[in-house]
Scaffold this active site. Sequence first.
Site, PDB file in Angstrom:
ATOM      1  N   GLN A 119       0.439  -1.130  -0.335  1.00 35.22           N
ATOM      2  CA  GLN A 119      -0.257   0.053  -0.058  1.00 35.22           C
ATOM      3  C   GLN A 119       1.209   1.324  -0.040  1.00 35.22           C
ATOM      4  OE1 GLN A 119      -0.005   1.481   3.071  1.00 35.22           O
ATOM      5  NE2 GLN A 119      -2.171   3.294   2.334  1.00 35.22           N
ATOM      6  N   TYR A 121       1.353   5.494   0.141  1.00 36.10           N
ATOM      7  CA  TYR A 121       0.412   6.777   0.594  1.00 36.10           C
ATOM      8  C   TYR A 121       1.135   7.528  -0.389  1.00 36.10           C
ATOM      9  CZ  TYR A 121      -1.815   5.468   4.387  1.00 36.10           C
ATOM     10  OH  TYR A 121      -2.889   5.279   5.518  1.00 36.10           O
ATOM     11  N   HIS A 267     -11.888   4.798   4.731  1.00 34.14           N
ATOM     12  CA  HIS A 267     -10.178   4.717   5.955  1.00 34.14           C
ATOM     13  C   HIS A 267     -10.580   4.162   7.669  1.00 34.14           C
ATOM     14  CE1 HIS A 267      -6.352   5.525   5.016  1.00 34.14           C
ATOM     15  NE2 HIS A 267      -6.248   5.411   6.545  1.00 34.14           N
ATOM     16  N   ARG A 270     -11.329   6.661  10.370  1.00 34.83           N
ATOM     17  CA  ARG A 270     -10.893   7.713  10.384  1.00 34.83           C
ATOM     18  C   ARG A 270     -10.433   8.751   9.508  1.00 34.83           C
ATOM     19  NH1 ARG A 270      -8.076   4.071  13.985  1.00 34.83           N
ATOM     20  NH2 ARG A 270      -5.520   5.471  13.413  1.00 34.83           N
TER      21      ARG A 270
END
Length: 386
Positions: A119, A121, A267, A270
């Site tokens: 994953q 970002y 998310h 969140r």
Amino acid sequence: MAEIARRRLPRAIFDFVEGGAGSEIALARNRARFEEIALLPQALRDCAAATSQVTLFGRRYAAPFGVAPMGFADLIRPGTDRALARAAKERNIPYVLSTAATTSIEAIRDIAQDNLWFQLYPGSDEAMASALIVRALRAGVTTLVVTVDIPVPAKRVRDLANGLAIPLRPSLRTILDVARHPAWLARALSGPRLGMANFVENKGALSGLKHAEFVSRQLSCAALDWPRIERIRAAWPHHMVIKGILNPADARTAARLGADGIVVSNHGGRQLDAAPAPIEALPAIRDACGDALTLILDSGVRTGDDIARSLARGADFVLLGRPFLFAVAALGPAEGPSAVIDILRDELVNTLVHLGCPDPGALDGGFLWPPRTHATVAPAGREEDR
């Protein structure tokens, strides 16, 4: 397991895992919307050979769910990242390693092997993101999950109250609470120093506040846009999934730009507290993109029934996060992750047999109550969608 975890973890750590953004409306909504969905059984169907296996991105997995990316998982106890990866490999489900993990891509690759997804970002430093993509390729990762739903850090009230912010400002209550959990504290002090392992190779050994501030900038980026996603797509030769999509128009754009799938996600409640629950957004996204994308759902999934509900509503696969961390806290790293996988898989098969559907891939709107049929849509990428 959550209640056992609550007793065994300091409050600040438990709140970090369980908590959501703002007033935690989205967090509660995620669960409430699942519980509103009824499944319609079909009687007298031969389910003697019922299976949980599915094929995703050309790979056969033991179940239609995987371990979601989770940053700072080793806060639960040292070795949590590794324990999750090991269980995923042993049980043959995907393990999605977070950019914000406390264990490096290379270390997890040796454990999870071809069950490893990464994953990303994208963050504010494009060169840093490019370096992470190169490392993932070198590690043999074939599925990249690009998370796009953190334009700015969220306001998480529990973390602020507990002093889990940048810079750290733990309250006296938090310090005393940690002292009341000597087993957790002893493990934390004896384990390796926590840090963002995936940044060390490319940024050097930052420490303390400077490291935390750098990571905060790298995990969020208000300037992130579709041209940036196009550049990532051009750099990544394998399967690419975009995580954090709730808008049908965004799903169509993702398909047009060459994404293989999306993760319909808020998310875990969140980020944006006013966001819809992914399970309620899912049907409109399926209607919008048809079969042009593989749809993965996360946020709020807790049981085998929830997995079946997700598939019937239009998902091809789901990801879970918090249940795995709670299981590590409750049962330990050796037993906890495998126990969650086994429980979910057994629950799912039990649900499939009750529904009269021996194959999870055959779940559709006809198993919902009231039944729902997906709309017929134009293929993603037509001129009017651009």
